[in-house]
Write a protein that holds these residues in place. Sequence first.
Motif, PDB file in Angstrom:
ATOM      1  N   ALA A 175       0.834  -1.202   0.000  1.00 33.01           N
ATOM      2  CA  ALA A 175       0.000   0.000   0.000  1.00 33.01           C
ATOM      3  C   ALA A 175       0.869   1.252   0.000  1.00 33.01           C
ATOM      4  CB  ALA A 175      -0.928  -0.009   1.213  1.00 33.01           C
ATOM      5  N   GLY A 176       1.949   1.218   0.789  1.00 31.43           N
ATOM      6  CA  GLY A 176       2.850   2.360   0.860  1.00 31.43           C
ATOM      7  C   GLY A 176       3.616   2.606  -0.416  1.00 31.43           C
ATOM      8  N   ALA A 177       3.880   1.539  -1.174  1.00 33.04           N
ATOM      9  CA  ALA A 177       4.585   1.707  -2.448  1.00 33.04           C
ATOM     10  C   ALA A 177       3.780   2.588  -3.397  1.00 33.04           C
ATOM     11  CB  ALA A 177       4.850   0.336  -3.078  1.00 33.04           C
ATOM     12  N   GLY A 178       2.476   2.338  -3.458  1.00 26.00           N
ATOM     13  CA  GLY A 178       1.618   3.175  -4.293  1.00 26.00           C
ATOM     14  C   GLY A 178       1.567   4.605  -3.801  1.00 26.00           C
ATOM     15  N   LEU A 179       1.536   4.761  -2.469  1.00 23.37           N
ATOM     16  CA  LEU A 179       1.525   6.107  -1.893  1.00 23.37           C
ATOM     17  C   LEU A 179       2.809   6.856  -2.235  1.00 23.37           C
ATOM     18  CD1 LEU A 179       0.412   8.307   0.045  1.00 23.37           C
ATOM     19  CD2 LEU A 179       1.526   7.049   1.918  1.00 23.37           C
ATOM     20  N   LEU A 180       3.958   6.189  -2.141  1.00 23.92           N
ATOM     21  CA  LEU A 180       5.226   6.861  -2.426  1.00 23.92           C
ATOM     22  C   LEU A 180       5.309   7.276  -3.892  1.00 23.92           C
ATOM     23  CD1 LEU A 180       7.950   7.757  -1.253  1.00 23.92           C
ATOM     24  CD2 LEU A 180       8.870   5.520  -1.919  1.00 23.92           C
ATOM     25  N   ALA A 181       4.868   6.392  -4.797  1.00 23.72           N
ATOM     26  CA  ALA A 181       4.881   6.737  -6.215  1.00 23.72           C
ATOM     27  C   ALA A 181       3.965   7.925  -6.497  1.00 23.72           C
ATOM     28  CB  ALA A 181       4.467   5.527  -7.055  1.00 23.72           C
ATOM     29  N   ALA A 182       2.776   7.913  -5.868  1.00 24.60           N
ATOM     30  CA  ALA A 182       1.842   9.034  -6.054  1.00 24.60           C
ATOM     31  C   ALA A 182       2.407  10.327  -5.462  1.00 24.60           C
ATOM     32  CB  ALA A 182       0.500   8.701  -5.399  1.00 24.60           C
ATOM     33  N   THR A 183       3.144  10.201  -4.367  1.00 21.22           N
ATOM     34  CA  THR A 183       3.768  11.376  -3.763  1.00 21.22           C
ATOM     35  C   THR A 183       4.815  11.971  -4.693  1.00 21.22           C
ATOM     36  OG1 THR A 183       3.370  10.540  -1.520  1.00 21.22           O
ATOM     37  CG2 THR A 183       5.088  12.203  -1.772  1.00 21.22           C
ATOM     38  N   MET A 184       5.619  11.125  -5.317  1.00 27.81           N
ATOM     39  CA  MET A 184       6.602  11.628  -6.288  1.00 27.81           C
ATOM     40  C   MET A 184       5.911  12.367  -7.429  1.00 27.81           C
ATOM     41  SD  MET A 184       9.647  10.881  -5.158  1.00 27.81           S
ATOM     42  CE  MET A 184       8.968  11.164  -3.505  1.00 27.81           C
ATOM     43  N   ASP A 185       4.800  11.797  -7.931  1.00 30.58           N
ATOM     44  CA  ASP A 185       4.045  12.454  -9.002  1.00 30.58           C
ATOM     45  C   ASP A 185       3.535  13.819  -8.556  1.00 30.58           C
ATOM     46  OD1 ASP A 185       4.474  10.126 -10.398  1.00 30.58           O
ATOM     47  OD2 ASP A 185       2.405   9.401 -10.238  1.00 30.58           O
ATOM     48  N   GLY A 186       2.970  13.851  -7.336  1.00 29.14           N
ATOM     49  CA  GLY A 186       2.400  15.093  -6.826  1.00 29.14           C
ATOM     50  C   GLY A 186       3.443  16.167  -6.592  1.00 29.14           C
ATOM     51  N   ILE A 187       4.631  15.761  -6.154  1.00 32.10           N
ATOM     52  CA  ILE A 187       5.716  16.725  -5.954  1.00 32.10           C
ATOM     53  C   ILE A 187       6.160  17.286  -7.300  1.00 32.10           C
ATOM     54  CG2 ILE A 187       8.138  16.948  -5.258  1.00 32.10           C
ATOM     55  CD1 ILE A 187       7.530  14.957  -2.988  1.00 32.10           C
ATOM     56  N   GLU A 188       6.286  16.416  -8.299  1.00 39.15           N
ATOM     57  CA  GLU A 188       6.693  16.884  -9.629  1.00 39.15           C
ATOM     58  C   GLU A 188       5.666  17.840 -10.225  1.00 39.15           C
ATOM     59  OE1 GLU A 188       8.142  15.022 -13.890  1.00 39.15           O
ATOM     60  OE2 GLU A 188       6.428  14.145 -12.878  1.00 39.15           O
ATOM     61  N   ASP A 189       4.382  17.507 -10.045  1.00 36.70           N
ATOM     62  CA  ASP A 189       3.311  18.344 -10.607  1.00 36.70           C
ATOM     63  C   ASP A 189       3.110  19.646  -9.852  1.00 36.70           C
ATOM     64  OD1 ASP A 189       2.830  16.318 -12.403  1.00 36.70           O
ATOM     65  OD2 ASP A 189       1.166  15.458 -11.270  1.00 36.70           O
TER      66      ASP A 189
END
Length: 310
Positions: free
Chosen positions: A172-186
């Motif tokens: 579950a955390g893996a998906g959260l971390l990937a989404a966090t990277m996306d959100g930081i980039e955006d």
Amino acid sequence: MKLVFAGTPEVAVPALDALLASGRHEVAAVVTRPDAPAGRGRRLVASPVAQRAEEAGIEVLKPARPRDEDFLARLREIAPDCCPVVAYGALLPKVALDIPARGWVNLHFSLLPAWRGAAPVQHSLMAGDEVTGASTFLIEEGLDSGPVYGVVTEDIRPTDTSGDLLTRLAFAGAGLLAATMDGIEDGALQAVPQPVEGITLAPKIQVEDAHVDFAAPALRVDRVVRGCTPAPGAWTVFRGERLKLIQVTPLPDRTDLSPGQLVAGKNNVYAGTGSYAVELLWVQPQGKKPMKAADWARGVRIAPGEVLGV
């Protein structure tokens, strides 16, 4: 973004996989702890994260200390935009924290500010929490105190061990971390300071913390066993030798046994606690492999009045 991923144990591999699979970011290198002795031969073995990175053809950095100048120089050469972290296992000095433009972002297996520290899942189970989760936050010099980007929640099931729960949180955390990277980039995510209320600490579980006190209530006995499984392993003493307790189940209807008192039937083994009994399901005697408690009891031939914990 260009990323340098930091992590060491198996629980960090799903997050690395999620970042590699995302397609949005370049994982330029991995930082992990140095090879460590393992197995009976005690030969040096690369960490699970290092092994996964090597399979993927990614550069692996294994500094003895993250303040080593050679490591810092290489990190500056790579010039990552952000460094996602999962269970790296070493404190990062400010000189390292300052290198990536968007900082180091940690995936921590609790709902911060609850259970800051090295063993959040174990402490959550031992405390009897019903819900836990994972958080991504910007690393500061304090202990897991940085502002939070996002969270996911996870119900704690009645029979969960720390191993069971950590496995679910890792994915579950893996998906959260990937989404966090996306959100930081955006630019869509802003880290929010943690509340000052509700801070609890989760230091590393020591062997003595895993010692089961049968004078405690049955629910406490069960929580310690589940929280300390698989590591470091809950334990008690029987006939002067350590006995690891792998699985027990509380029995609210059985109240006739005193704390630690053992009773063995044909296929069941019961032990008294400070409230009601627990059934021992799986144990591991000193120097032996895990076994069903009933098989262990037949082998040792429990005498009337024998107790655990003495």
